[in-house]
Design a protein around this motif. Structure first.
Motif, PDB file in Angstrom:
ATOM      1  N   GLY A  96      36.912  38.351  54.131  1.00  0.00           N
ATOM      2  CA  GLY A  96      38.210  38.818  54.606  1.00  0.00           C
ATOM      3  C   GLY A  96      39.381  38.109  53.982  1.00  0.00           C
ATOM      4  N   CYS A  97      39.249  37.647  52.720  1.00  0.00           N
ATOM      5  CA  CYS A  97      40.345  36.931  52.056  1.00  0.00           C
ATOM      6  C   CYS A  97      41.438  37.905  51.624  1.00  0.00           C
ATOM      7  CB  CYS A  97      39.802  36.197  50.830  1.00  0.00           C
ATOM      8  SG  CYS A  97      41.090  35.416  49.856  1.00  0.00           S
TER       9      CYS A  97
ATOM     10  N   LEU B 117      42.358  37.811  47.626  1.00  0.00           N
ATOM     11  CA  LEU B 117      41.483  38.533  46.705  1.00  0.00           C
ATOM     12  C   LEU B 117      41.786  40.031  46.700  1.00  0.00           C
ATOM     13  CD1 LEU B 117      38.974  37.724  44.855  1.00  0.00           C
ATOM     14  CD2 LEU B 117      40.059  35.912  46.121  1.00  0.00           C
ATOM     15  N   VAL B 118      42.175  40.568  47.864  1.00  0.00           N
ATOM     16  CA  VAL B 118      42.530  41.988  47.914  1.00  0.00           C
ATOM     17  C   VAL B 118      43.729  42.244  47.005  1.00  0.00           C
ATOM     18  CG1 VAL B 118      43.235  43.897  49.394  1.00  0.00           C
ATOM     19  CG2 VAL B 118      41.700  42.155  50.289  1.00  0.00           C
TER      20      VAL B 118
ATOM     21  N   ARG C 106      42.847  41.719  43.250  1.00  0.00           N
ATOM     22  CA  ARG C 106      42.062  42.869  42.768  1.00  0.00           C
ATOM     23  C   ARG C 106      42.969  44.045  42.437  1.00  0.00           C
ATOM     24  NH1 ARG C 106      38.627  46.265  46.362  1.00  0.00           N
ATOM     25  NH2 ARG C 106      38.264  47.674  44.635  1.00  0.00           N
ATOM     26  N   GLN C 107      43.915  44.326  43.337  1.00  0.00           N
ATOM     27  CA  GLN C 107      44.815  45.465  43.119  1.00  0.00           C
ATOM     28  C   GLN C 107      45.702  45.229  41.900  1.00  0.00           C
ATOM     29  OE1 GLN C 107      46.923  46.054  46.795  1.00  0.00           O
ATOM     30  NE2 GLN C 107      45.097  46.597  47.938  1.00  0.00           N
TER      31      GLN C 107
ATOM     32  N   PRO D  81      49.568  43.262  49.839  1.00  0.00           N
ATOM     33  CA  PRO D  81      48.368  44.060  49.553  1.00  0.00           C
ATOM     34  C   PRO D  81      48.196  45.241  50.504  1.00  0.00           C
ATOM     35  CG  PRO D  81      47.770  41.922  50.473  1.00  0.00           C
ATOM     36  CD  PRO D  81      49.232  41.873  50.184  1.00  0.00           C
TER      37      PRO D  81
END
Lengths: 311, 90
Positions: A27-28, A31-32, A35-36, A193
């Motif tokens: 649930g970081c 990182l979301v 990644r985007q 994000p």
């Protein structure tokens, strides 16, 4: 590779530049966002990474999650290394023919607000063509949740605990984007994000300029903000909807709020879902809450006035 | 001993991109996400909000989980607009 504005999520599918198996917490939020950003980025891409959670969790030696050339540096010099890479590539392309490269430097809030700000300022002033992304989880999460210049007023960290003498951090958050904007760079923006379309198009826009650009990304941290692992995106969205995290951009000095929030939710909704801030809702801490609210409101009103100037 | 040293490249270079996929983070999971394919619309919002990524698109446009890597955070179940993803005990 993408061309132009991203309108649909389907355009991004298959453009991932990170592999699973990295060691970021379940649930970081960072990182979301990362990644985007990578999905949206123009290519060929080189990533420079200051010491941070992102660096530690993405490259457990001898493995790496990155599928692009990636270099790790110390806390303070991600922007310096990005400048050097850009300058070297410029010479190479002059000697051996032109090839366009894109460079993204990632730093956490500790590595950007506190330790790396001098290197960042230098790189922005010299005008290197690169994108600096500060993913802001509002404390030194990697070393054990110590307060940083990005920690908001009243937030409990291990070095600004809540007790009888103080109620969390006693200072307001530093307004880093204004420091960056003061360098008169072509493009600077905040992003979240949770608003992926806004974020990916800001990355596209930032990379279209022949000069430095900056994105300030909110990165909710399940460990340091104390919320359930499933709520990172929900918290990021609440930050935007309560006007705690205004989404705006400064393009050649022109301010524009990219996600207007005409009917904001009360700030309490953002605070109550995180244990680092929920103590502000107690009646004895009302004065701290008022100061935090005043900071959020003043910032929003100032942005509104500035964007009205350029409308 | 010599063998180990020769396998370490100078400057700490890692020569295999994306090599964290050797390590299956699925073992971290406490609850696992399960998708109700009748409700899944294939909007891919779960995919864009997955930190791993451990969600893939199937041929019919709906999604499936990669349980080798899913850490079971549950962001997908919170964000799914059609409430098609449930977290269940392993």
């Amino acid at each position: 590779m993408l061309v132009g504005e991203v309108k649909s999520i389907k355009e991004l599918y298959g453009l991932d530049l990170i592999a699973p198996g990295h060691r970021a917490c379940a649930g970081c939020g960072a990182l979301v966002g990362v990644r985007q950003i990578l999905m949206a980025s123009k290519r060929p891409l080189i990533v420079v990474n200051a010491t941070s959670c992102l660096e530690v969790t993405s490259t457990p030696y001898p493995q790496t999650m990155w599928k692009v050339p990636w270099v790790h540096l110390l806390f303070e010099n991600a922007a310096t290394a990005a400048s050097g890479i850009e300058a070297a590539l410029k010479v190479l392309s002059r000697k051996y023919g032109r090839q366009e490269h894109y460079i993204i430097a990632f730093g956490g809030d500790g590595g950007t607000f506190d330790i790396g700000i001098q290197a960042l300022s230098g790189a922005l002033e010299r005008g290197h063509r690169f994108l600096y992304v500060c993913y802001d989880n509002e404390a030194y999460m990697n070393t054990g949740i110590q307060r940083s210049g990005a920690t908001p007023l009243g937030a409990a960290t291990t070095t600004s605990p809540v007790g009888t003498k103080i109620v969390g951090k006693t200072q307001q958050k530093k307004d880093l984007l204004e420091i960056v904007v003061a360098h008169r760079i072509p493009y600077a923006a905040t992003a979240s994000p949770s608003h992926w379309k806004d974020l990916v198009n800001k990355v596209r826009k930032a990379q279209s300029y022949d000069g430095p650009s900056f994105i300030h990304l909110i990165a909710p941290c399940t460990r340091g903000w104390y919320f359930d692992t499933s709520e990172a995106i929900k918290v990021a969205r609440l930050a935007v909807e309560t006007r705690y995290w205004p989404l705006y951009e400064v393009e050649n000095g022109r301010y524009r709020i990219t996600h207007p929030v005409p009917n904001p939710k009360p700030l309490e909704e953002f605070l109550k879902v995180q244990r680092r801030l929920s103590h502000l809702l107690l009646p004895e801490n009302a004065e701290v809450l008022e100061r935090l609210k005043a900071y959020v409101n003043e910032r929003w009103e100032r942005l509104q006035r500035l964007s009205a100037c350029f409308a | 001993m010599a063998k180990v040293e020769s396998s370490i490249l100078p400057g700490g270079i890692i020569s295999r991109p994306g090599s964290t996929s050797d390590y299956k983070t699925g073992t971290w999971r406490v609850k696992k996400p399960v998708v109700d394919l009748d409700r899944c619309t294939g909007c891919l919002l779960c995919w864009i909000y997955c930190p791993e990524p451990a969600i893939q698109k199937r041929n019919d446009g709906k999604i499936e989980f990669d349980y080798d890597y899913c850490k079971g955070c549950g962001i997908c179940s919170v964000e799914c607009p059609s409430k098609a993803i449930k977290m269940v005990e392993e």
